[in-house]
Design a protein around this motif. Structure first.
Motif, PDB file in Angstrom:
ATOM      1  N   LEU A 163      70.730  51.101  51.541  1.00 61.66           N
ATOM      2  CA  LEU A 163      70.301  49.272  51.953  1.00 61.66           C
ATOM      3  C   LEU A 163      71.225  48.279  51.458  1.00 61.66           C
ATOM      4  CD1 LEU A 163      68.934  48.713  48.271  1.00 61.66           C
ATOM      5  CD2 LEU A 163      68.128  50.729  48.586  1.00 61.66           C
ATOM      6  N   VAL A 164      70.056  47.676  52.102  1.00 62.85           N
ATOM      7  CA  VAL A 164      70.488  45.654  51.402  1.00 62.85           C
ATOM      8  C   VAL A 164      69.586  45.432  50.985  1.00 62.85           C
ATOM      9  CG1 VAL A 164      71.775  43.552  52.779  1.00 62.85           C
ATOM     10  CG2 VAL A 164      72.140  45.731  53.799  1.00 62.85           C
ATOM     11  N   LEU A 165      69.552  44.972  49.235  1.00 63.03           N
ATOM     12  CA  LEU A 165      68.865  44.197  48.704  1.00 63.03           C
ATOM     13  C   LEU A 165      68.951  42.232  48.550  1.00 63.03           C
ATOM     14  CD1 LEU A 165      66.062  43.691  46.799  1.00 63.03           C
ATOM     15  CD2 LEU A 165      67.678  44.308  44.687  1.00 63.03           C
ATOM     16  N   GLN A 166      68.643  41.215  49.168  1.00 62.18           N
ATOM     17  CA  GLN A 166      68.198  40.065  48.785  1.00 62.18           C
ATOM     18  C   GLN A 166      67.005  39.539  48.007  1.00 62.18           C
ATOM     19  OE1 GLN A 166      67.582  38.212  53.047  1.00 62.18           O
ATOM     20  NE2 GLN A 166      70.117  39.649  53.234  1.00 62.18           N
ATOM     21  N   MET A 167      67.390  38.626  47.658  1.00 63.50           N
ATOM     22  CA  MET A 167      66.360  37.603  46.287  1.00 63.50           C
ATOM     23  C   MET A 167      66.475  36.390  46.501  1.00 63.50           C
ATOM     24  SD  MET A 167      66.155  38.278  42.368  1.00 63.50           S
ATOM     25  CE  MET A 167      67.366  36.703  41.986  1.00 63.50           C
ATOM     26  N   ARG A 168      65.213  35.935  46.099  1.00 66.98           N
ATOM     27  CA  ARG A 168      65.686  34.359  46.688  1.00 66.98           C
ATOM     28  C   ARG A 168      64.201  33.848  44.669  1.00 66.98           C
ATOM     29  NH1 ARG A 168      60.983  31.319  48.520  1.00 66.98           N
ATOM     30  NH2 ARG A 168      61.750  28.574  48.748  1.00 66.98           N
ATOM     31  N   VAL A 169      65.139  32.925  44.461  1.00 62.56           N
ATOM     32  CA  VAL A 169      63.358  32.540  42.709  1.00 62.56           C
ATOM     33  C   VAL A 169      63.045  32.090  43.712  1.00 62.56           C
ATOM     34  CG1 VAL A 169      63.994  31.382  40.961  1.00 62.56           C
ATOM     35  CG2 VAL A 169      65.560  32.859  41.473  1.00 62.56           C
ATOM     36  N   ARG A 170      61.573  31.622  43.902  1.00 64.15           N
ATOM     37  CA  ARG A 170      60.374  30.830  44.276  1.00 64.15           C
ATOM     38  C   ARG A 170      60.392  29.699  43.262  1.00 64.15           C
ATOM     39  NH1 ARG A 170      56.731  35.540  44.703  1.00 64.15           N
ATOM     40  NH2 ARG A 170      55.980  34.594  43.862  1.00 64.15           N
ATOM     41  N   GLU A 171      59.326  28.643  43.963  1.00 64.70           N
ATOM     42  CA  GLU A 171      58.887  27.736  42.396  1.00 64.70           C
ATOM     43  C   GLU A 171      58.366  28.177  41.516  1.00 64.70           C
ATOM     44  OE1 GLU A 171      58.526  24.134  44.189  1.00 64.70           O
ATOM     45  OE2 GLU A 171      60.132  24.424  46.309  1.00 64.70           O
ATOM     46  N   ASP A 172      57.069  28.882  42.167  1.00 63.18           N
ATOM     47  CA  ASP A 172      56.314  29.092  41.254  1.00 63.18           C
ATOM     48  C   ASP A 172      56.009  30.208  40.162  1.00 63.18           C
ATOM     49  OD1 ASP A 172      56.101  30.491  42.900  1.00 63.18           O
ATOM     50  OD2 ASP A 172      54.229  30.897  43.217  1.00 63.18           O
ATOM     51  N   ALA A 173      57.569  29.871  39.482  1.00 64.83           N
ATOM     52  CA  ALA A 173      57.914  31.197  38.296  1.00 64.83           C
ATOM     53  C   ALA A 173      57.248  32.106  37.555  1.00 64.83           C
ATOM     54  CB  ALA A 173      58.814  30.715  36.726  1.00 64.83           C
ATOM     55  N   ASP A 174      56.125  31.788  37.253  1.00 71.59           N
ATOM     56  CA  ASP A 174      54.682  32.508  36.437  1.00 71.59           C
ATOM     57  C   ASP A 174      54.032  33.992  38.084  1.00 71.59           C
ATOM     58  OD1 ASP A 174      55.290  31.571  34.250  1.00 71.59           O
ATOM     59  OD2 ASP A 174      53.789  30.101  34.411  1.00 71.59           O
ATOM     60  N   ALA A 175      54.442  33.259  39.128  1.00 67.53           N
ATOM     61  CA  ALA A 175      53.665  34.562  40.358  1.00 67.53           C
ATOM     62  C   ALA A 175      54.667  35.636  40.018  1.00 67.53           C
ATOM     63  CB  ALA A 175      53.986  33.898  41.499  1.00 67.53           C
ATOM     64  N   PRO A 176      53.829  36.737  40.431  1.00 69.86           N
ATOM     65  CA  PRO A 176      53.780  37.702  40.486  1.00 69.86           C
ATOM     66  C   PRO A 176      55.009  38.278  41.312  1.00 69.86           C
ATOM     67  CG  PRO A 176      51.996  38.074  41.530  1.00 69.86           C
ATOM     68  CD  PRO A 176      51.914  36.358  40.808  1.00 69.86           C
ATOM     69  N   PRO A 192      59.526  38.184  37.476  1.00 65.33           N
ATOM     70  CA  PRO A 192      58.171  37.612  37.979  1.00 65.33           C
ATOM     71  C   PRO A 192      58.615  35.746  38.444  1.00 65.33           C
ATOM     72  CG  PRO A 192      57.814  37.089  35.922  1.00 65.33           C
ATOM     73  CD  PRO A 192      59.581  37.932  36.285  1.00 65.33           C
ATOM     74  N   GLY A 193      58.041  35.587  39.548  1.00 66.17           N
ATOM     75  CA  GLY A 193      58.438  34.829  40.109  1.00 66.17           C
ATOM     76  C   GLY A 193      59.842  34.836  41.275  1.00 66.17           C
ATOM     77  N   CYS A 194      60.024  35.985  41.749  1.00 67.68           N
ATOM     78  CA  CYS A 194      61.135  35.840  42.721  1.00 67.68           C
ATOM     79  C   CYS A 194      60.079  36.880  44.080  1.00 67.68           C
ATOM     80  CB  CYS A 194      62.452  37.266  42.111  1.00 67.68           C
ATOM     81  SG  CYS A 194      63.023  36.253  40.753  1.00 67.68           S
ATOM     82  N   ASP A 195      61.550  36.732  45.371  1.00 71.88           N
ATOM     83  CA  ASP A 195      60.953  37.084  46.383  1.00 71.88           C
ATOM     84  C   ASP A 195      62.519  38.269  46.914  1.00 71.88           C
ATOM     85  OD1 ASP A 195      58.705  36.511  47.184  1.00 71.88           O
ATOM     86  OD2 ASP A 195      59.448  34.587  48.114  1.00 71.88           O
ATOM     87  N   TYR A 196      61.636  39.196  47.245  1.00 75.76           N
ATOM     88  CA  TYR A 196      62.665  40.612  47.571  1.00 75.76           C
ATOM     89  C   TYR A 196      62.331  40.901  48.555  1.00 75.76           C
ATOM     90  CZ  TYR A 196      63.005  40.825  42.527  1.00 75.76           C
ATOM     91  OH  TYR A 196      63.711  40.594  40.783  1.00 75.76           O
ATOM     92  N   VAL A 197      64.234  41.400  49.561  1.00 78.99           N
ATOM     93  CA  VAL A 197      63.173  41.752  50.450  1.00 78.99           C
ATOM     94  C   VAL A 197      65.037  43.095  50.313  1.00 78.99           C
ATOM     95  CG1 VAL A 197      64.278  41.434  53.358  1.00 78.99           C
ATOM     96  CG2 VAL A 197      63.939  39.423  51.274  1.00 78.99           C
ATOM     97  N   LEU A 198      64.105  43.704  51.364  1.00 76.41           N
ATOM     98  CA  LEU A 198      64.724  45.264  51.270  1.00 76.41           C
ATOM     99  C   LEU A 198      65.191  45.291  52.765  1.00 76.41           C
ATOM    100  CD1 LEU A 198      63.052  45.758  48.894  1.00 76.41           C
ATOM    101  CD2 LEU A 198      64.783  48.192  48.545  1.00 76.41           C
ATOM    102  N   ILE A 199      66.477  45.780  53.466  1.00 75.04           N
ATOM    103  CA  ILE A 199      67.128  46.016  54.529  1.00 75.04           C
ATOM    104  C   ILE A 199      67.520  47.571  55.058  1.00 75.04           C
ATOM    105  CG2 ILE A 199      68.311  45.560  55.984  1.00 75.04           C
ATOM    106  CD1 ILE A 199      68.240  42.241  54.754  1.00 75.04           C
TER     107      ILE A 199
END
Length: 93
Positions: free
Chosen positions: A6-19, A57-64
């Motif tokens: 797999l390939v894992l990508q992560m991005r930190v969002r501005e709303d750090a408290d969001a799931p 928390p506050g991160c978006d993950y994409v699995l490719i």
């Protein structure tokens, strides 16, 4: 972070408290529709086992999905995701 299964990508969002949020993708390079759907199902299962406990928390993950995702042993996929998370966490520090 690339791993054999797999390939894992992560991005930190501005709303750090969001799931944390997770997205999945499988291109035609993975195979036909059956192989792509199987790969996405396997990635969801791995996320339930590994990422559910370790997601920041506050991160978006994409699995490719990769071509090897559908046929790779499940324990190896778990190790791939855990290793990719370790590398992402180490890089973020």
């Amino acid at each position: 972070m690339a791993a054999p299964g797999l390939v894992l990508q992560m991005r930190v969002r501005e709303d750090a408290d969001a799931p944390a949020r997770v997205g999945y993708t499988a291109s035609r390079k993975v195979g036909n529709a059956v192989a792509r759907n199987r790969s996405r199902r396997r990635l969801r299962a791995v996320v339930n086992d590994v990422l559910a406990a370790r997601a920041m928390p506050g991160c978006d993950y994409v699995l490719i999905a990769r071509a090897a995702t559908a046929g790779r042993p499940y324990d190896d996929l778990v190790a791939d995701l855990a290793g990719a998370l370790d590398r992402i966490e180490k890089k973020g520090r």
